[in-house]
Motif scaffolding. Structure first.
Motif, PDB file in Angstrom:
ATOM      1  N   PRO A 166      25.646  39.718  39.676  1.00  0.00           N
ATOM      2  CA  PRO A 166      26.047  38.510  40.618  1.00  0.00           C
ATOM      3  C   PRO A 166      26.795  37.424  39.666  1.00  0.00           C
ATOM      4  O   PRO A 166      27.643  36.716  39.888  1.00  0.00           O
ATOM      5  CB  PRO A 166      24.766  38.187  41.273  1.00  0.00           C
ATOM      6  N   VAL A 167      26.083  37.224  38.597  1.00  0.00           N
ATOM      7  CA  VAL A 167      26.840  36.188  37.547  1.00  0.00           C
ATOM      8  C   VAL A 167      27.947  36.370  37.177  1.00  0.00           C
ATOM      9  O   VAL A 167      29.101  35.646  37.155  1.00  0.00           O
ATOM     10  CB  VAL A 167      25.718  35.899  36.421  1.00  0.00           C
ATOM     11  N   VAL A 169      30.170  38.664  38.911  1.00  0.00           N
ATOM     12  CA  VAL A 169      30.949  38.275  39.931  1.00  0.00           C
ATOM     13  C   VAL A 169      31.285  37.178  40.356  1.00  0.00           C
ATOM     14  O   VAL A 169      32.651  37.013  40.606  1.00  0.00           O
ATOM     15  CB  VAL A 169      30.218  39.210  41.137  1.00  0.00           C
ATOM     16  N   ASP A 170      30.348  36.235  40.345  1.00  0.00           N
ATOM     17  CA  ASP A 170      30.820  34.566  40.507  1.00  0.00           C
ATOM     18  C   ASP A 170      32.013  34.346  39.403  1.00  0.00           C
ATOM     19  O   ASP A 170      32.919  33.654  40.033  1.00  0.00           O
ATOM     20  CB  ASP A 170      29.700  33.872  40.612  1.00  0.00           C
ATOM     21  N   GLU A 171      31.914  34.707  38.170  1.00  0.00           N
ATOM     22  CA  GLU A 171      32.723  34.002  37.421  1.00  0.00           C
ATOM     23  C   GLU A 171      34.032  34.822  37.385  1.00  0.00           C
ATOM     24  O   GLU A 171      35.144  34.027  37.203  1.00  0.00           O
ATOM     25  CB  GLU A 171      32.015  34.347  35.895  1.00  0.00           C
ATOM     26  N   SER A 173      35.116  36.114  40.141  1.00  0.00           N
ATOM     27  CA  SER A 173      35.958  35.614  41.181  1.00  0.00           C
ATOM     28  C   SER A 173      36.425  33.961  40.934  1.00  0.00           C
ATOM     29  O   SER A 173      37.533  33.569  41.359  1.00  0.00           O
ATOM     30  CB  SER A 173      34.801  35.465  42.418  1.00  0.00           C
ATOM     31  N   ARG A 174      35.851  33.087  40.449  1.00  0.00           N
ATOM     32  CA  ARG A 174      36.422  32.011  40.004  1.00  0.00           C
ATOM     33  C   ARG A 174      37.583  31.944  39.251  1.00  0.00           C
ATOM     34  O   ARG A 174      38.538  31.245  39.611  1.00  0.00           O
ATOM     35  CB  ARG A 174      35.178  30.888  39.385  1.00  0.00           C
ATOM     36  N   ASP A 196      40.063  35.771  49.492  1.00  0.00           N
ATOM     37  CA  ASP A 196      38.616  35.799  49.533  1.00  0.00           C
ATOM     38  C   ASP A 196      37.815  36.947  49.984  1.00  0.00           C
ATOM     39  O   ASP A 196      36.960  37.510  49.272  1.00  0.00           O
ATOM     40  CB  ASP A 196      37.920  34.397  50.027  1.00  0.00           C
ATOM     41  N   SER A 199      37.627  40.326  47.976  1.00  0.00           N
ATOM     42  CA  SER A 199      36.403  40.356  46.830  1.00  0.00           C
ATOM     43  C   SER A 199      36.616  41.158  45.856  1.00  0.00           C
ATOM     44  O   SER A 199      35.955  41.927  45.354  1.00  0.00           O
ATOM     45  CB  SER A 199      34.974  41.272  47.838  1.00  0.00           C
ATOM     46  N   ARG A 202      33.639  41.439  42.701  1.00  0.00           N
ATOM     47  CA  ARG A 202      32.696  42.329  42.884  1.00  0.00           C
ATOM     48  C   ARG A 202      33.321  43.690  42.777  1.00  0.00           C
ATOM     49  O   ARG A 202      32.533  44.587  42.255  1.00  0.00           O
ATOM     50  CB  ARG A 202      32.129  42.197  44.426  1.00  0.00           C
TER      51      ARG A 202
END
Length: 474
Positions: A166-167, A169-171, A173-174, A196, A199, A202
């Protein structure tokens, strides 16, 4: 923020590559190589020396396959444990459940799918071979506490994966949203929800868990977003049309494969690369890719994108003439209009190179083609309901089977599931045979990377409930 570390490998298919190395060791003890396999191994030796070719200007990748030869593939099998150092034990391990998953079979006569018999079992010898030395096992998949969202297609043959980091994935995505908005002005504000909902962070983290850094992941992520922008804006829902598509694709392709022209006309072409969102995205994504790839990797990608664009044009031509292709014709089109450009760059994203001579081998090309074909049929199946809601007749495999073979929508869909399963099993068998015939570390790692991509692609389709829902056929 600190650079998130690489995720563990998540695919049961790459883990099962442990079995291939044992078979190769046995063959080495009593060589019976065919001329084709011997030529492949010779090409590997000539191309790689020790089998490892680092990519220029990239962070060294983690040693997922130790450079100790085929025995380095010994590892653990989910639900089985450490792989024993004898081929007969490997056969027993492959017979155990948990390597692959077939979703609950579809009720109805004649549709109970045969269960998987274990990856690569056709390539394994049943005779006793010499024991292989014990080596450290690769990292095991991290179990996810939360259940995977989304319902898998009943009867579909696939490999489950752990939830992506998840770390990361968030980075990702940002960063990809900042790139889309600030660098290439990819979409207007009212498309933000769709962006968005895609995804893509992910998606790419699931498909490339061995990427050494987030910037390596961004190589694949930018290219994926750019490819989808071309598809949406030129071919599909957001202004796409088959009319004039060839001209638009040709000009966009020059953002990947640069125009070499006269001094007078060069500035006009360069200016055209900023004319619309798809070209801006292609140009920028390719610049980032070239900065971290070798010349042969970049040329390989251009070739696969030309294949993709040819597939777009075939589908557009059928739409213009209202032609319903035969099933085999549709599958031929889908071999070009498919996901192949994505898994073919798995080595660049992983921070290493599969040399051009090895990538071009017919056996490797067959593995890549089957991987691309299987993953694209996954898209046909999961996007079926979404495409039914689009204007006109949207070609996908269930629709073509229903029309050409004169069966119901349900029967066409279930037959398409069978086609996918056949492609998946052929992909696994061919990958196993190639891994056994060519025990070169970069070949082994590349095959694992392609297999992880196949599994990650299914994971994304299953879990993207924003975009996809299943028909009521069960």
């Amino acid at each position: 923020m600190p650079e998130p570390g690489p995720s563990p490998l998540q695919s049961s298919l790459p883990t099962a590559a442990a079995h291939f190395g044992l078979h190769v060791l046995g063959r080495a003890a009593a060589p019976t190589e065919t001329a084709g396999a011997a030529a492949l191994t010779a090409a590997a030796a000539a191309a790689t020396g020790d089998g490892t070719v680092p990519v220029a200007a990239s962070t060294p990748a983690p040693a997922l396959v130790p450079p100790a030869g085929p025995a380095a593939l010994i590892g653990t099998v989910p639900g089985v444990g450490t792989v024993p150092a004898a081929a007969d034990a490997v056969v027993a391990a492959l017979a155990a459940p948990a390597a692959a998953v077939t979703a609950p079979p579809v009720p109805g006569p004649g549709f109970v799918l045969p269960g998987p018999t274990g990856l690569g079992t056709a390539a394994l010898s049943l005779s006793r071979r010499a024991a292989a030395p014990e080596l450290p096992a690769p990292p095991a998949p991290v179990a996810s506490e939360a259940p995977v969202v989304g319902r898998p297609i009943p009867g579909l043959y696939f490999h489950p994966v752990a939830e992506p980091d998840p770390v990361r994935v968030d980075e990702v995505s940002r960063r990809i949203k900042a790139w889309a908005l600030d660098e290439v002005q990819l979409f207007p504000e009212d498309w933000e929800g769709e962006f968005d909902g895609f995804s893509v962070g992910r998606y790419m983290v699931a498909c490339h868990p061995d990427a050494p850094t987030v910037e390596h992941l961004m190589i694949a992520t930018r290219l994926m977003v750019a490819e989808n922008a071309v598809d949406d804006c030129y071919c599909e829902d957001h202004g796409g049309s088959p009319i004039g598509l060839g001209g638009r694709l040709l000009l966009a392709h020059t953002a990947l494969d640069p125009l070499h022209t006269t001094t007078e006309y060069q500035p006009l072409w360069e200016e055209s690369l900023h004319a619309d969102a798809p070209r801006r995205a292609y140009r920028s994504a390719m610049e980032y890719f070239v900065a971290r790839s070798t010349p042969s990797q970049a040329d390989r990608y251009r070739h696969d994108m030309a294949r993709l664009h040819m597939g777009y044009l075939a589908e557009a031509a059928w739409a213009e003439t209202d032609h319903m292709p035969e099933v085999w014709e549709y599958l031929a089109m889908r071999q070009f209009n498919n996901f192949r450009p994505c898994p073919t760059i798995t080595d660049t994203v992983g921070g290493y190179e599969l040399p051009a001579d090895l990538h071009a081998q017919p056996a490797m090309q067959r593995v890549l083609a089957l991987a691309g074909n299987a993953t694209t049929i996954v898209n046909d199946l999961y996007s079926y309901m979404k495409e039914l809601d689009s204007p006109g007749t949207h070609l996908n495999l269930p629709v073509v089977i229903s029309d050409r073979e004169g069966v119901s929508d349900r029967e066409g869909y279930l037959k398409a599931v069978e086609v996918h399963n056949d492609l998946m099993r052929d992909f696994e068998a061919e990958a196993a045979a190639l891994a056994a015939a060519c025990p070169v570390p970069t070949v082994q790692r590349f095959l694992r990377g392609v297999a992880v991509w196949v599994d990650g692609n299914h994971y994304w389709h299953q879990t993207n409930t924003y975009r996809y829902s299943l028909p009521d056929f069960w």
